[in-house]
Scaffold this motif. Structure first.
Motif, short mmCIF file in Angstrom:
data_model
loop_
_atom_site.label_atom_id
_atom_site.label_comp_id
_atom_site.label_asym_id
_atom_site.label_seq_id
_atom_site.Cartn_x
_atom_site.Cartn_y
_atom_site.Cartn_z
N GLY A 137 -19.62 22.42 -16.11
CA GLY A 137 -19.24 23.83 -16.12
C GLY A 137 -18.35 24.24 -14.96
N TYR A 138 -18.09 23.37 -14.04
CA TYR A 138 -17.24 23.66 -12.89
C TYR A 138 -16.81 22.34 -12.27
N ASN A 139 -15.77 22.40 -11.46
CA ASN A 139 -15.28 21.24 -10.71
C ASN A 139 -15.55 21.49 -9.25
N GLN A 140 -16.43 20.71 -8.65
CA GLN A 140 -16.81 20.94 -7.26
C GLN A 140 -15.62 20.81 -6.31
N ALA A 141 -14.66 19.96 -6.65
CA ALA A 141 -13.47 19.82 -5.81
C ALA A 141 -12.65 21.11 -5.80
N LEU A 142 -12.54 21.75 -6.95
CA LEU A 142 -11.81 23.02 -7.02
C LEU A 142 -12.57 24.12 -6.28
N GLU A 143 -13.91 24.10 -6.36
CA GLU A 143 -14.71 25.10 -5.66
C GLU A 143 -14.51 25.00 -4.14
N ILE A 144 -14.27 23.79 -3.65
CA ILE A 144 -13.98 23.61 -2.21
C ILE A 144 -12.53 23.96 -1.92
N ALA A 145 -11.62 23.59 -2.81
CA ALA A 145 -10.19 23.77 -2.56
C ALA A 145 -9.81 25.24 -2.47
N ARG A 146 -10.41 26.09 -3.29
CA ARG A 146 -10.02 27.51 -3.28
C ARG A 146 -10.25 28.17 -1.92
N PRO A 147 -11.47 28.11 -1.36
CA PRO A 147 -11.64 28.71 -0.03
C PRO A 147 -10.88 27.95 1.06
N LEU A 148 -10.73 26.63 0.91
CA LEU A 148 -9.97 25.88 1.90
C LEU A 148 -8.51 26.34 1.93
N GLY A 149 -7.94 26.57 0.76
CA GLY A 149 -6.57 27.05 0.70
C GLY A 149 -6.41 28.39 1.39
N ARG A 150 -7.39 29.29 1.19
CA ARG A 150 -7.31 30.59 1.86
C ARG A 150 -7.43 30.43 3.37
N LEU A 151 -8.31 29.55 3.82
CA LEU A 151 -8.51 29.35 5.25
C LEU A 151 -7.29 28.75 5.92
N LEU A 152 -6.59 27.85 5.23
CA LEU A 152 -5.43 27.18 5.79
C LEU A 152 -4.12 27.88 5.47
N GLY A 153 -4.14 28.83 4.56
CA GLY A 153 -2.91 29.48 4.13
C GLY A 153 -2.03 28.58 3.30
N VAL A 154 -2.67 27.72 2.48
CA VAL A 154 -1.94 26.76 1.64
C VAL A 154 -2.28 27.04 0.18
N ALA A 155 -1.28 27.05 -0.67
CA ALA A 155 -1.49 27.35 -2.09
C ALA A 155 -2.29 26.25 -2.77
N VAL A 156 -3.20 26.65 -3.66
CA VAL A 156 -4.01 25.72 -4.45
C VAL A 156 -3.49 25.72 -5.88
N HIS A 157 -3.24 24.55 -6.41
CA HIS A 157 -2.80 24.41 -7.80
C HIS A 157 -3.90 23.69 -8.58
N ALA A 158 -4.70 24.50 -9.28
CA ALA A 158 -5.92 23.98 -9.91
C ALA A 158 -5.64 22.92 -10.96
N ARG A 159 -4.54 23.05 -11.67
CA ARG A 159 -4.25 22.12 -12.77
C ARG A 159 -3.00 21.28 -12.48
N LEU A 160 -2.72 21.05 -11.22
CA LEU A 160 -1.57 20.21 -10.89
C LEU A 160 -1.78 18.79 -11.41
N ALA A 161 -2.98 18.25 -11.16
CA ALA A 161 -3.31 16.91 -11.65
C ALA A 161 -4.26 17.03 -12.84
N LEU A 162 -4.02 16.24 -13.85
CA LEU A 162 -4.85 16.21 -15.05
C LEU A 162 -5.48 14.84 -15.19
N ARG A 163 -6.72 14.85 -15.64
CA ARG A 163 -7.41 13.58 -15.89
C ARG A 163 -7.21 13.24 -17.35
N GLN A 164 -6.29 12.33 -17.62
CA GLN A 164 -5.94 12.02 -19.00
C GLN A 164 -6.85 10.99 -19.63
N LEU A 165 -7.70 10.33 -18.81
CA LEU A 165 -8.69 9.38 -19.31
C LEU A 165 -10.06 9.82 -18.84
N ASP A 166 -11.02 9.88 -19.76
CA ASP A 166 -12.40 10.21 -19.39
C ASP A 166 -13.09 8.92 -18.97
#
Length: 242
Positions: A137-166
């Motif tokens: 129901g969520y991606n823990q890496a994205l949950e960390i990246a969002r506040p980290l981006g705000r703290l560092l002033g760096v843009a977060v691109h949630a769907r920049l990388a796609l996992r094409q193989l499960d």
């Protein structure tokens, strides 16, 4: 409405529902109390600048000198060891999402404490496969990246990388199979976003490093000029003393 009037419901909520430290249970204003943070989150100072494994001296470990990885740097906030490993598992598997901003704060401090380290131009959370994302129901890496981006002033691109193989979870694969398990798993949705730029890969924990290596190599194939790993915890090599 004054600022004081706007803030009072939050202050009242803090009085009615005081938080407790996720490690020791003592009352505190945040997720982890200051004594636990100072005791358990002291950074390992002698780390390889490239893979963040502990080293006796120098900037780069022998392994990274002999076989340079696709990424140029790795920053971690702590070792993946008790009791912090339990917090990582609680975020990943028990949906304790309030831990993610605290992880981001610790990681921000680790990034800023690294002299001369250039900040990434953008942050890319390590993606989950569709089946695992639907299950969790969520991606823990994205949950960390969002506040980290705000703290560092760096843009977060949630769907920049796609996992094409499960792929199978790396934790359930033997160490010598992990590189093959993750090979070809990633794709970049918009290569124009990373061409000639410094990409920061965000994840909760780095163990063997094969997942981040594969994603970094994918970014390089699509034109990234530099890749850095930003991970909350780093699993020490076997036999390493903490």
């Amino acid at each position: 409405m004054t600022h004081a009037t706007y803030r009072w419901p939050r202050a009242l909520l803090s009085l009615l529902m005081p938080s407790s430290c996720a490690l020791c249970g003592a009352g505190c204003a945040g997720v982890v109390c200051a004594p636990c943070r100072d005791h358990f989150c002291l950074p390992v100072t002698n780390r390889c600048a490239r893979c963040a494994n502990p080293i006796a001296g120098g900037d780069t470990c022998n392994g990274c000198q002999a076989y340079p990885p696709a990424y140029e740097a790795t920053v971690c906030a702590a070792d993946y060891a008790p009791p912090l490993d339990h917090l990582v598992l609680q975020l990943k598997f028990s949906a304790r999402l309030p831990l993610a901003p605290w992880f981001a704060e610790m990681l921000r401090d680790a990034v800023l404490a690294r002299p001369g380290l250039p900040l990434p131009d953008l942050l890319c959370p390590v993606p989950l496969g569709p089946a695992r994302l639907a299950e969790r129901g969520y991606n823990q890496a994205l949950e960390i990246a969002r506040p980290l981006g705000r703290l560092l002033g760096v843009a977060v691109h949630a769907r920049l990388a796609l996992r094409q193989l499960d792929t199978r979870a790396q934790s359930g694969v033997s160490p010598h199979e992990r590189a093959e398990n993750i090979r070809g798993a990633f794709a970049i949705e918009d290569p124009g976003l990373i061409e000639g730029r410094h990409v920061g890969l965000v994840d909760d924990v780095m163990t063997s490093g094969h997942t981040l290596e594969e994603l970094a190599a994918t970014c390089k194939r699509f034109g990234a000029a530099r890749v850095s790993n930003l991970v909350f915890a780093r699993t020490p090599p076997r036999g390493a003393t903490l």
